[in-house]
Design an enzyme around this catalytic site. Structure first.
Site, PDB file in Angstrom:
ATOM      1  CB  CYS A 186      -1.066  -0.223   1.237  1.00 20.73           C
ATOM      2  SG  CYS A 186      -2.544   0.951   0.858  1.00 20.73           S
ATOM      3  NE  ARG A 208      -9.387   4.737   2.753  1.00 23.83           N
ATOM      4  CZ  ARG A 208      -8.087   5.387   2.700  1.00 23.83           C
ATOM      5  NH1 ARG A 208      -7.980   6.688   2.098  1.00 23.83           N
ATOM      6  NH2 ARG A 208      -7.042   4.607   2.932  1.00 23.83           N
ATOM      7  CG  HIS A 215      -3.227  -3.534   4.173  1.00 26.27           C
ATOM      8  ND1 HIS A 215      -1.952  -3.124   4.819  1.00 26.27           N
ATOM      9  CD2 HIS A 215      -3.946  -2.303   3.659  1.00 26.27           C
ATOM     10  CE1 HIS A 215      -1.988  -1.567   4.506  1.00 26.27           C
ATOM     11  NE2 HIS A 215      -2.928  -1.292   3.699  1.00 26.27           N
TER      12      HIS A 215
HETATM   13  N1  GLN Z   1      -2.297   6.817   2.095  1.00 31.75           N
HETATM   14  C1  GLN Z   1      -2.475   5.752   0.984  1.00 31.75           C
HETATM   15  C2  GLN Z   1      -3.815   5.604   0.156  1.00 31.75           C
HETATM   16  O1  GLN Z   1      -4.836   6.028   1.022  1.00 31.75           O
HETATM   17  C3  GLN Z   1      -2.052   4.435   1.513  1.00 31.75           C
HETATM   18  C4  GLN Z   1      -2.946   3.941   2.563  1.00 31.75           C
HETATM   19  C5  GLN Z   1      -2.290   2.899   3.029  1.00 31.75           C
HETATM   20  O2  GLN Z   1      -0.938   2.456   3.172  1.00 31.75           O
HETATM   21  N2  GLN Z   1      -3.260   1.745   3.664  1.00 31.75           N
HETATM   22  O3  GLN Z   1      -3.891   5.364  -0.696  1.00 31.75           O
END
Ligand code: GLN
Length: 249
Positions: free
Chosen positions: A94, A128, A199
């Site tokens: 990520c 998101r 993740h």
């Molecule tokens: N800030 C980045 C995004 O929202 C990565 C988020 C994360 O590492 N979960 O895409």
């Protein structure tokens, strides 16, 4: 035989239990009597690119990525590029994945320059992308048996990542958004550099991927090593349960 791991920015970049990937790598080596050394690399630390076989770079929120991006450009970028050129293995998740690319453009503020060892760019979006993520791994990068062909995890990002010509997708999305929710790709692979949005943490439920990373990282110094098989019944039950769960929603 021993494995030297650099854990990049554990204080700033370890969201959603990504430190569980380090625990998995350590356990799967020690269960095979392979010594493992972990160095936590923090803001301001220099890196000896000759020392490490494997680099781990976890996820993090935009505000952490700002500090980390500055540190990468000021101190670490050159050594990480050298390490990638010398076929060290990288696993990035990520936010870490985004910063191994050319840049991450957050929804507010300046573009965050990346290391550029993955030919990818990322731009924040209004979506998101959250939920279970299941992909079928890209056969191009699987050098040895890779069973099952699926990789599972969950994703939580607003960044949309797009691959350039030098990078291949880690796999194709079966369930979830993946890199951008548009082209059905997830993650990126270039030489021995791996990045993805999985993740979970990723590796406990994907032991076959953990072993691919360990084997590849060891082969740099010890040639084509054969890893002793481990009893992965529980890990693979968790893998299958994650797939079933993703199909039930
Ligand atoms: N800030 C980045 C995004 O929202 C990565 C988020 C994360 O590492 N979960 O895409």
């Amino acid at each position: 035989m021993n494995l030297n791991i650099a854990w990049l920015y554990p204080k700033q970049m370890s969201t959603y239990g990504d430190r569980g990937n380090i625990i998995t790598l350590v356990k799967r080596c020690r269960w095979r009597n392979i010594d493992v050394n972990i160095d936590e690399i923090d803001l301001g630390d220099k890196i000896d690119s000759k020392k490490y076989d494997l680099y781990f770079f976890g996820g993090g929120q935009d505000r952490s990525q700002i500090k980390v991006s500055e540190d990468l450009q000021k101190i670490k970028r050159g050594d990480l590029v050298r390490a990638a050129d010398e076929d060290a293995v990288f696993l990035s998740i990520c936010g870490g994945y985004q910063l191994l690319g050319h840049y991450y453009q957050p929804s507010h503020g300046n573009k965050l320059e990346g290391v550029g060892i993955l030919d990818v760019v990322t731009r924040a979006s209004n979506t998101r992308m959250i939920g279970n993520l299941v992909i079928k791994a890209n056969k191009d990068f699987i050098r040895n048996k890779f069973n099952p062909l699926t990789l599972v995890g969950f994703e939580n990002h607003s960044g949309k990542t797009y691959l350039g010509k030098k990078a291949s997708p880690l796999g194709l999305v079966e369930k979830g958004f993946g890199n951008n929710g548009e082209d059905k790709t997830e993650g990126a692979v270039q030489r021995n550099v791996f990045g993805c949005y999985l993740h979970g943490p990723l590796l406990p439920k994907n032991p076959h991927f953990a072993d691919l990373l360990i084997k590849t990282a060891l082969s740099k110094r010890f040639g084509d090593v054969e890893l002793k098989n481990l009893k992965d019944s529980e890990e693979l039950l968790a893998h299958d349960a994650a797939i079933q769960r993703s199909r039930s929603v």
